[in-house]
Design a protein around this motif. Structure first.
Motif, short mmCIF file in Angstrom:
data_model
loop_
_atom_site.label_atom_id
_atom_site.label_comp_id
_atom_site.label_asym_id
_atom_site.label_seq_id
_atom_site.Cartn_x
_atom_site.Cartn_y
_atom_site.Cartn_z
N LYS C 284 75.49 63.92 9.38
CA LYS C 284 74.49 63.93 9.64
C LYS C 284 73.52 62.46 9.42
O LYS C 284 73.94 62.18 8.42
N ASN C 285 73.12 61.09 10.09
CA ASN C 285 73.00 59.62 9.48
C ASN C 285 73.96 59.42 8.29
O ASN C 285 74.50 58.27 8.00
N THR C 382 74.21 61.87 15.06
CA THR C 382 72.19 62.45 14.76
C THR C 382 71.91 63.30 16.08
O THR C 382 72.80 63.44 16.97
N ASP C 383 71.31 64.37 15.70
CA ASP C 383 70.77 65.28 16.78
C ASP C 383 69.39 64.57 17.77
O ASP C 383 68.36 65.34 17.98
N GLU C 384 68.79 63.86 16.54
CA GLU C 384 67.27 63.62 16.67
C GLU C 384 67.44 62.37 17.55
O GLU C 384 67.26 61.03 17.60
N PHE C 395 74.61 66.85 18.98
CA PHE C 395 74.43 66.01 17.99
C PHE C 395 74.97 65.03 19.05
O PHE C 395 76.62 65.25 20.09
#
Lengths: 316, 412, 421
Positions: C284-285, C382-384, C395
């Motif tokens: 992530k990120n 990411t998952d946002e 994701f």
């Protein structure tokens, strides 16, 4: 420079010991049945895949226990119903059979698990840095890998040299008929050794799967290297396999860590070539680039100059 | 008489080679024939090593590939007029490059046969395949080198624009190469290769150097593999590193083994079967490699002498004129066994497919329906049982056709 | 006897011709327009190939066939051809396409394969005037295909490597935190171009950025990337650029994550087809991708609908390459404009065509070298803010940085040989 050296050594150790887990089973099988099992790395891959599937439901540790067992049973079945049958047709047929098995297992893995890489994770329990040196972390999982491999080496060594089973196995290697006459079931011993050998490969797969990624090509990547180790170490020699594994592991690791190239060598010699030279590919070669093929170079050299390998006693 | 019979086989071979494009003339068919032609020469050259010389090689593609690379470079030289000859001789360029490589590599790899030889061939194969990606200027990296076959002096007005023209050229080369490889088996060197394969010690006792004999076979094999590489270069007008890597080496082993190592005709059969499977089966199923693997393992297990060996099993029955007594038992057994095969394939495909409706042969199956599965499973089990029942009968019939009854041998 | 033999042989011949090898058919009005899709559909690279095939088939059905077809009622039929990611097999499958009378071939995976197909097409078209074949390259990024080896019969619908690197180095240059970069790639043309180009571009844009490592490793041979990661760590790099794909990409990313290195990794191919799921929360990120067509947030309702419909039909796949849809739509537009299915006419119509995609963006096919131009984006794993995830993992890619079409245009050295008709 020192940090690079230390970490290169550690990395080499991890790779070398992992290779040893594969090579030990392979060399055991070879010394017994005289057959180089081409499918050995495929059993390693099966170990990783079974462990992945088990870990989805029961977690990593269950996978570590059950996956090698399944792989060992599969290996024993392959020996019982495949290899033993082919044995009558000679060594070439056996080699070709294991070659075919390697091919078949890869296809079967793609059939059951699909061609994608699998998200096989190392356990959370070991998800911390074991130590930090010069700002670099050394993951605990790698330490765990080193621990398992070394204990297998010690266990196997004692089993083969000190225990009763080991003595029978050793005897069956050199004098199968005498052992059979003493009332031991030699075909059963063969099956057992094949099963244990493949189970060892399975363990290697279980613990390597999370860090070397679990995908259908993982057997091919390791397969020929393991062969190289067994041959360099001397066919049938456990100690030879151990030394050769570490040798290859460290060799590759140091080669990658170094930044030396042909250019540097030429600079030392005071020679210089421009980039348009027809052999420019050769001049720009660097050691890290050729690292993965070094074992094969070593293999050819060893076979030419010392066909018995480092620790081998007999020629095959 | 014997000479006529022997040469008639060769004439039939030549006629078949030349007549094929008359019957199948689509671009695809010609392309398949060209593949088969290349595969035949390659597989036969491999058989010189393994079948006749007892040397198991895991790196035979090296000679094929090097032959091909030099052939493509020669094509480019013809295009830029550095050299000047008709492209029909290109396979010779390949042949001599293969020979040169074999002369060098064989000089140290043929000391020993068996595992040592197999391992050296594996190591060399990996080394050369890996360096082919490093040495860009000669091997062209992963994209390979390409050429154009339409330059140079034309051959009686033929410019080789079309694949079919290449086919006739390839057919001629295949015929010549097959003939020479066959003749090689008849020479003292070829005969001694068999002796060295079976018992190197005895061969040495009667005064032959096992090493030298192996070296000769090895070089000859490299020579013919190079011809195949040259034909490849002419047909595809390009070559890449994949033509000298382990996959190609493995494929030629498969061809020779499935075809039958002990027989001269074996690799030819293997080359035809594998090429057809590769080009036809791959269009019907994504899983064709799985089927290929299963077939390979089953062949090793149950037909250790390959398809050629299976055909040759009927030689005695044929000579005795009893082959016809086998037709019925074979037909009867083939019905449940093909049913079994079809049911198995159906199950494998159904478990793989993501479609709602699975088209199989003429049927439309529902892969998620329990009934479909049960019926298929039932067919598979019952046909398997039927095969088990029928097999003893087939065996009986086969033995009756093959064994010479005592009464007959002593006469009535 | 001989006549009977010939008769039988002829019978056999017709039978086989009909049953095994269906020959080229003369196109009649209501016959489907057949388009070949040539990519790996079996073997290790099958997932990428089959995913592309599903997208093309879906695009043909959803956009055209379900609306009554094109050119007055003709449907589009996609013919899958499995090239097993091998240049040799590509040549064989190319002959199959010729044999079946197919005139348009979609191909995307692997520059080696694209190059092999390009030379086969060029050669075939030169030797068989009137039976030309069009190569639609939807994904192979080797610049050579629109530079030295550019061909009238080849169209590329993806930004090529140098264009992408141009944007990527812009992004890196604009980030003052990045003071040193490590470049690692597979040792073949793609990796070599990657390292040479990014070094040259970074030097020009931010001379103060230090290239602390430039590594080429053999493709598909590295078991463990940890030794490389050790070098990256000790070099003190602030960012990594890599062109790795497939298992090499996953292994590299995993090693970087496992060794506790927390720096951005700039990639070309680190999403979808199992990779996103494998990287999961760990990546992530950290992972950033350069690509054309937007990922989340999706700009238009049209594109969203398309993705939803695709997911409904293929729950296990994603719309990984919207450019497949763009390519098909532009070809259909060219056919409709010229009322022809002849590759020559289609090629002429495609040249300098401007087309508005489902994402509402106008893209341009440059006539000079047959290279598409459209906006490029850098997205983060990411998952946002993920409306459409990848691999059903939660994701996905979120676009952070956009470069408009005009700024992606690069000059070409292409000197195209145009056929005269």
């Amino acid at each position: 420079m020192l940090e690079v050296f230390i970490f290169a050594t550690l990395n080499g150790l991890v790779t070398g010991l992992l290779l040893f887990m594969l090579a030990s089973g392979l060399t055991l099988i070879f010394s017994m049945m005289g057959v180089l099992n081409f499918a050995h790395a495929s059993f390693y891959m099966l170990g990783a895949y079974f462990a992945y599937s088990i870990s989805l439901y029961l977690g990593f540790w269950a996978g570590l226990i059950f996956a090698p067992l399944i792989v060992g049973v599969l290996g024993a079945l392959v020996e019982r119903y495949g290899l033993r049958r082919v044995h009558q047709s000679g060594h070439v047929a056996e080699l070709v059979f294991t070659f075919g098995m390697a091919f078949l297992i890869e296809e079967a893995v793609q059939f059951f698990w699909g061609p994608d890489t699998k998200n096989y994770q190392s356990p959370d329990l070991l998800d911390f840095p074991l130590f930090t040196l010069f700002g670099q972390e050394f993951p605990a999982y790698r330490g765990f890998m080193i621990g398992i491999s070394i204990s297998i080496f010690i266990g196997l060594y004692y089993l083969l040299t000190r225990s009763r089973v080991g003595i029978i196995i050793q005897a069956a290697i050199t004098h199968p008929h005498t052992v059979a006459n003493l009332g031991h079931n030699v075909p059963f011993i063969f099956m057992g050794v094949f099963g244990v050998g493949t189970a060892l490969a399975g363990i290697a797969g279980v613990i390597a799967g999370p860090i070397l990624t679990t995908f259908p090509g993982m057997a091919v990547v390791l397969g020929s290297i393991v062969f190289v180790i067994v041959v360099i170490g001397g066919l049938g020699s456990l100690v030879g396999a151990f030394i050769a594994s570490l040798l290859i592991g460290l060799l590759q690791s140091y080669a990658i860590a170094s930044d030396v190239g042909v250019q540097d060598l030429l600079n030392v010699l005071g020679l210089e070539f421009d980039r348009n030279h027809p052999l420019t590919d050769l001049w720009t070669l660097t050691l890290p680039q050729v690292a993965p093929i070094l074992p094969f170079l070593l293999l050819v050299l060893v076979l030419i100059f010392r066909p018995t390998g480092l620790m081998g006693k007999r020629e095959q | 008489m014997a000479f006529i019979r022997k040469s008639s086989i060769w004439i039939v071979y030549l006629v078949v080679l030349l007549a094929l494009p008359q019957f199948f003339d689509s671009v695809l068919a010609i392309s398949i024939f060209n593949q088969i032609a290349i595969a035949i020469v390659f597989a036969l050259s491999y058989n010189m090593l393994l079948g006749q010389g007892g040397m198991l090689s895991f790196g035979h593609a090296v000679y094929f590939g090097l032959g091909g690379f030099l052939a493509v470079h020669a094509l480019n030289m013809i295009e830029f007029e550095t050299i000047y000859f008709s492209i029909i001789y290109i396979p010779l360029v390949g042949a001599f490059s293969g020979l040169l490589a074999a002369l060098f590599i064989g000089s140290f790899s043929t000391h020993k046969a068996g595992t040592v030889f197999a391992m050296i061939s594996l190591g060399i194969g990996e080394l050369i395949a890996a360096s082919s990606l490093i040495f860009d200027s000669f091997f062209g990296g992963e994209a390979g080198v390409s050429g154009d076959r339409t330059f140079g002096p034309s051959f009686f007005g033929i410019e080789f624009f079309q694949d079919v023209e290449i086919y006739y050229l390839a057919a001629a080369w295949v015929f010549i190469a097959t003939l020479f490889m066959y003749l090689f088996t008849q020479t003292p060197a070829g005969r001694m290769a068999n002796a060295v394969r079976d018992n190197p010690e005895r061969a040495q006792f009667i005064g032959y150097s096992a090493r030298k004999i192996r070296y000769i076979s090895f070089c000859a094999s490299g020579f013919f593999a190079g011809i195949a590489g040259g034909l490849f270069a002419l047909n595809y007008e390009f070559i890449t590193e994949e033509n000298l890597n382990a996959v190609t080496s493995g494929r030629v082993l498969l061809m020779a083994y499935i075809g039958g190592l002990g027989y001269f005709i074996g690799p030819i059969i293997g080359a035809v079967i594998l090429t057809l499977m590769n080009s036809l089966l791959s269009n019907y199923s994504e899983l064709w490699m799985l089927y290929l693997g299963i077939m390979f393992v089953l062949t090793v297990l149950f037909l250790p002498r390959g398809f050629a060996g299976f055909i040759m099993m009927h030689q005695i029955a044929w000579v005795r004129g009893k082959l016809s007594s086998l037709v019925m038992p074979y037909l009867i057994t083939s019905i449940p066994s093909s049913l079994f095969l079809m049911a198995c394939v159906a199950m494998i495909e159904m478990s793989h497919t993501e479609e709602e409706v699975f088209h199989y042969l003429w049927m439309e199956l529902n892969p998620s329906g329990l009934a479909t599965w049960l019926i298929t499973l039932f067919i598979a089990c019952s046909s398997f049982y039927a095969v088990r029942l029928l097999l003893p009968q087939l065996k009986d019939a086969w033995e009756r056709a093959n064994t010479i009854p005592e009464k007959e041998s002593f006469g009535k | 006897m001989p006549t009977r033999f010939i008769q039988n042989a002829l019978k056999l011949r017709t039978l086989l011709l009909i049953s095994i090898i269906s020959l080229s058919s003369t196109a009649r009005t209501q016959e489907p327009i057949r388009i070949a899709f040539m990519d790996p559909l079996s073997g290790a690279f099958a997932s990428v190939g089959t995913s592309g095939l599903k997208q093309l088939e879906f695009a043909a059905d959803y956009l055209f066939n379900s609306h009554g077809g094109i050119l007055d009622g003709r449907t589009i039929e996609i013919v899958p051809l499995d090239n097993q990611n091998s240049p040799t097999e590509t040549q064989i499958q190319f002959r199959r396409a010729v044999s079946e009378g197919i005139r348009i071939i979609f191909q995307g995976n692997g520059s080696a394969v694209a190059n092999a197909l390009n030379s086969a097409v060029t050669r075939h078209n030169r030797r068989n005037p009137g039976q030309e074949i069009l190569q639609i390259n939807y994904s192979a990024v080797d610049p050579i295909l629109t530079e030295e080896n550019c061909s009238f019969w080849h169209f590329r619908f993806d930004a090529h490597e140098v264009m992408k690197l141009n944007v990527l180095t812009d992004y890196i240059a604009s980030n003052p935190d990045i003071k040193s970069v490590y470049i690692i790639g597979q040792n073949y043309s793609f990796g070599q171009i990657l390292s040479d180009t990014s070094i040259a571009l970074l030097k020009e844009k931010r001379p103060d950025i230090e290239i602390v490592g430039n590594e080429l490793h053999p493709i598909g041979q590295v078991k463990d990337f940890t030794p490389y990661v050790t070098k990256i760590v000790s070099s003190g790099a602030d960012a990594v650029i890599t062109g790795n794909w497939g298992a090499d990409m996953v292994s590299l990313a995993r090693s970087i994550i496992d060794n506790g290195l927390d720096i951005p990794i700039f990639t070309f191919y680190a999403a979808y087809d199992g990779i996103t799921a494998t990287l999961g929360a760990d990546g992530k990120n950290m992972i950033r991708l350069i690509h054309n067509e937007t990922s989340n947030p999706i700009p238009t309702e049209q594109r969203k609908e398309f993705i939803r419909a695709f997911k409904a039909a293929n729950p296990n796949n994603d719309v990984t390459q919207p450019r497949i849809t763009n390519a098909l739509s532009m070809i259909v537009l060219a056919m409709e404009e010229t009322q022809s299915t002849d590759p020559y006419d289609i090629a002429l119509a495609l040249e300098d065509m401007r087309f508005t995609t489902l994402s509402g963006e106008e893209i341009w096919m440059r006539g000079e070298d047959h290279q598409i131009f459209q906006s490029l984006h850098i997205s983060v794993h990411t998952d946002e803010g993920i409306e459409f995830d990848a691999d059903n993992s939660g994701f996905g890619l979120f676009s952070e940085y956009h470069v408009p079409t005009e700024e992606t245009i690069v000059p070409t050295s292409c000197r195209m040989r145009r056929p005269s008709r």
